[in-house]
Motif scaffolding. Structure first.
Motif, PDB file in Angstrom:
ATOM      1  N   ASP A  35      38.995   4.176   8.295  1.00 47.45           N
ATOM      2  CA  ASP A  35      39.450   5.539   8.590  1.00 47.45           C
ATOM      3  C   ASP A  35      38.907   5.973   9.951  1.00 47.45           C
ATOM      4  O   ASP A  35      37.924   5.425  10.458  1.00 47.45           O
ATOM      5  N   LYS A  36      39.526   6.999  10.516  1.00 55.19           N
ATOM      6  CA  LYS A  36      39.069   7.537  11.786  1.00 55.19           C
ATOM      7  C   LYS A  36      38.419   8.902  11.588  1.00 55.19           C
ATOM      8  O   LYS A  36      38.858   9.690  10.752  1.00 55.19           O
ATOM      9  N   ALA A  77      22.876  12.988  16.076  1.00 56.91           N
ATOM     10  CA  ALA A  77      22.870  11.563  15.754  1.00 56.91           C
ATOM     11  C   ALA A  77      23.325  11.261  14.332  1.00 56.91           C
ATOM     12  O   ALA A  77      23.990  10.240  14.088  1.00 56.91           O
ATOM     13  N   MET A  78      23.002  12.122  13.370  1.00 55.09           N
ATOM     14  CA  MET A  78      23.345  11.829  11.982  1.00 55.09           C
ATOM     15  C   MET A  78      24.835  11.932  11.699  1.00 55.09           C
ATOM     16  O   MET A  78      25.310  11.398  10.702  1.00 55.09           O
ATOM     17  N   HIS A  79      25.582  12.607  12.570  1.00 55.21           N
ATOM     18  CA  HIS A  79      27.044  12.587  12.426  1.00 55.21           C
ATOM     19  C   HIS A  79      27.547  11.158  12.581  1.00 55.21           C
ATOM     20  O   HIS A  79      28.357  10.667  11.785  1.00 55.21           O
ATOM     21  N   TYR A  80      27.065  10.491  13.622  1.00 54.12           N
ATOM     22  CA  TYR A  80      27.471   9.106  13.869  1.00 54.12           C
ATOM     23  C   TYR A  80      26.944   8.176  12.778  1.00 54.12           C
ATOM     24  O   TYR A  80      27.655   7.268  12.334  1.00 54.12           O
ATOM     25  N   GLN A  81      25.712   8.405  12.342  1.00 51.81           N
ATOM     26  CA  GLN A  81      25.100   7.544  11.340  1.00 51.81           C
ATOM     27  C   GLN A  81      25.870   7.599  10.024  1.00 51.81           C
ATOM     28  O   GLN A  81      26.206   6.563   9.442  1.00 51.81           O
ATOM     29  N   SER A  82      26.171   8.797   9.564  1.00 51.26           N
ATOM     30  CA  SER A  82      26.850   8.934   8.267  1.00 51.26           C
ATOM     31  C   SER A  82      28.271   8.411   8.311  1.00 51.26           C
ATOM     32  O   SER A  82      28.758   7.808   7.345  1.00 51.26           O
ATOM     33  N   ALA A  83      28.959   8.635   9.434  1.00 46.47           N
ATOM     34  CA  ALA A  83      30.316   8.104   9.585  1.00 46.47           C
ATOM     35  C   ALA A  83      30.294   6.588   9.699  1.00 46.47           C
ATOM     36  O   ALA A  83      31.145   5.885   9.135  1.00 46.47           O
ATOM     37  N   GLY A  84      29.295   6.065  10.409  1.00 47.49           N
ATOM     38  CA  GLY A  84      29.192   4.624  10.580  1.00 47.49           C
ATOM     39  C   GLY A  84      28.919   3.893   9.287  1.00 47.49           C
ATOM     40  O   GLY A  84      29.428   2.785   9.060  1.00 47.49           O
ATOM     41  N   ILE A  85      28.111   4.488   8.422  1.00 42.31           N
ATOM     42  CA  ILE A  85      27.818   3.871   7.128  1.00 42.31           C
ATOM     43  C   ILE A  85      29.097   3.640   6.330  1.00 42.31           C
ATOM     44  O   ILE A  85      29.241   2.651   5.613  1.00 42.31           O
ATOM     45  N   GLN A  86      30.051   4.538   6.470  1.00 39.99           N
ATOM     46  CA  GLN A  86      31.322   4.430   5.741  1.00 39.99           C
ATOM     47  C   GLN A  86      32.281   3.450   6.393  1.00 39.99           C
ATOM     48  O   GLN A  86      33.365   3.204   5.869  1.00 39.99           O
ATOM     49  N   GLU A 104      45.771   8.902  10.663  1.00 39.12           N
ATOM     50  CA  GLU A 104      44.666   7.976  10.412  1.00 39.12           C
ATOM     51  C   GLU A 104      43.303   8.689  10.376  1.00 39.12           C
ATOM     52  O   GLU A 104      42.326   8.147   9.882  1.00 39.12           O
ATOM     53  N   VAL A 105      43.265   9.892  10.921  1.00 35.68           N
ATOM     54  CA  VAL A 105      42.020  10.655  10.940  1.00 35.68           C
ATOM     55  C   VAL A 105      41.820  11.321   9.577  1.00 35.68           C
ATOM     56  O   VAL A 105      42.732  11.938   9.034  1.00 35.68           O
ATOM     57  N   LYS A 106      40.616  11.205   9.036  1.00 36.27           N
ATOM     58  CA  LYS A 106      40.317  11.796   7.731  1.00 36.27           C
ATOM     59  C   LYS A 106      39.277  12.915   7.802  1.00 36.27           C
ATOM     60  O   LYS A 106      39.120  13.668   6.841  1.00 36.27           O
ATOM     61  N   LEU A 107      38.572  13.007   8.945  1.00 38.64           N
ATOM     62  CA  LEU A 107      37.503  13.990   9.059  1.00 38.64           C
ATOM     63  C   LEU A 107      37.281  14.336  10.526  1.00 38.64           C
ATOM     64  O   LEU A 107      37.348  13.462  11.394  1.00 38.64           O
ATOM     65  N   VAL A 108      37.020  15.633  10.775  1.00 41.25           N
ATOM     66  CA  VAL A 108      36.593  16.113  12.095  1.00 41.25           C
ATOM     67  C   VAL A 108      35.240  16.773  11.910  1.00 41.25           C
ATOM     68  O   VAL A 108      35.063  17.586  10.992  1.00 41.25           O
TER      69      VAL A 108
END
Length: 347
Positions: A91-92, A101-110, A137-141
């Motif tokens: 997903d995008k 930083a935790m925005h990227y971390q949590s999205a990256g984990i998925q 294709e985007v699921k979250l902003v």
């Protein structure tokens, strides 16, 4: 991806002025300390948490119905839970750069693909670029408002434009309000209209409860019920519960600190920086992002004088320095040391 390892080790055990993590520079309310001591002596450390009317009290503070609130283990867990609810591998997710930083971390984990429209060089939000990236294709902003690390605010009308287009495509929007108490910026009044809106807040910043890990999410009740399926039944410890309730009983203590930071200390620091010709981004929060020609050298010089600040990225990816703002006493100390360093090395 790599793990998120903040430069924490040893910083709190020495006599530094901590201006690197946007923490309070003073302890939380004495009522918090008294309540925690009482709980420790209650003989119930071996008992699983009970939350009682915790979310009711948080909802009263936030000005929303209790079913629209879910308490979390720090704001970080709130971000993580929303990402887990809405993102699968491939997903995008749109995260305007730079961001927390935790925005990227949590999205990256998925396993999500991160799209990064860049903030303007003046610190303004890239509205058109963000809207143009919204697709099936985007699921979250994820919007950080005020932005961290710059402190720049996104006007709520621009947030609503993102919400409108995202809602058309059934895309969730997470509005990170970690610095709400300082900035006064919130999407709370849009909750009823937008079922795709989630708001994350924390008690770590203005209330000073960083060590207890205390945060909460706001969204429509049906969304909260879904998120409760992801959060564990005892993820929030009793120290956080006790601290939150005590802090909310002494809101004036928090409000007095916020007033000193935003009305007295911050303008003084901004005036000094302008006089010295140091560029900083317009900020609605309790920190400033400074453009310095040799940031690492300045960081080390400040550290040698007992002050910690943090390297962070500007919209063009260059390294800058984020400086937290505390009490007037702390700000005067920072100005004195920084001025001496500038006079020696930085023009």
């Amino acid at each position: 991806m790599s793990h998120y390892k903040p430069p924490l080790e040893g910083r709190a055990s020495r006599d530094y002025l901590l201006l690197d993590f946007n923490e309070r520079t003073t302890e939380p309310s004495s009522k918090v300390k008294e309540a925690l001591k009482k709980f420790i002596d209650s003989g119930r450390l071996q008992v699983y948490p009970e939350y009682g009317d915790l979310e009711v009290k948080i909802a009263q503070y936030a000005g929303v119905p209790a079913p629209q609130v879910m308490v979390t283990n720090g704001g970080d867990q709130g971000i993580d839970i929303v990402c887990r609810a809405h993102l699968d591998e491939g997903d995008k997710v749109i995260i305007p750069f730079p961001a927390f930083a935790m925005h990227y971390q949590s999205a990256g984990i998925q396993g999500a693909e991160i799209l990064e429209p860049k903030y303007k060089e003046d610190g303004s939000f890239p509205l058109e670029e963000t809207l143009n990236l919204i697709s099936d294709e985007v699921k979250l902003v994820i919007l950080c408002n005020p932005n961290n690390p710059m402190g720049s605010a996104i006007p709520i009308e621009k947030v609503e434009k993102v919400l409108e287009k995202a809602k058309e495509k059934n895309i969730a929007v997470l509005h990170d309000e970690a610095y709400f108490e300082f900035a006064g910026i919130t999407c709370k009044d849009l909750i009823e209209e937008y079922d795709n809106l989630y708001i994350m807040r924390t008690f770590a910043k203005a209330f000073g409860l960083a060590a207890t890990r205390a945060g909460y999410l706001i969204s429509q009740e049906k969304n909260i019920q879904e998120l409760l399926k992801i959060r564990g039944p005892y993820d929030i410890n009793m120290f956080a519960k006790i601290a939150i309730l005590a802090a909310l009983e002494d809101k004036k203590y928090m409000e007095d600190y916020v007033k000193e930071v935003m009305v007295i200390a911050k303008p003084k620091l901004e005036k000094f920086l302008r006089e010295k010709g140091v560029f900083f981004y317009p900020s609605s929060a309790d920190f400033l992002l400074l453009r310095i020609s040799t940031p690492q050298e300045l960081i080390e010089n400040l550290k040698s004088e007992g002050i910690l600040v943090r390297p962070k990225s500007t919209p063009d990816g260059k390294e800058a320095i984020r400086v937290s703002i505390g009490r007037m006493k702390d700000t005067k100390q920072f100005i004195k040391v920084f001025n001496e360093i500038l006079d020696k090395s930085f023009k």
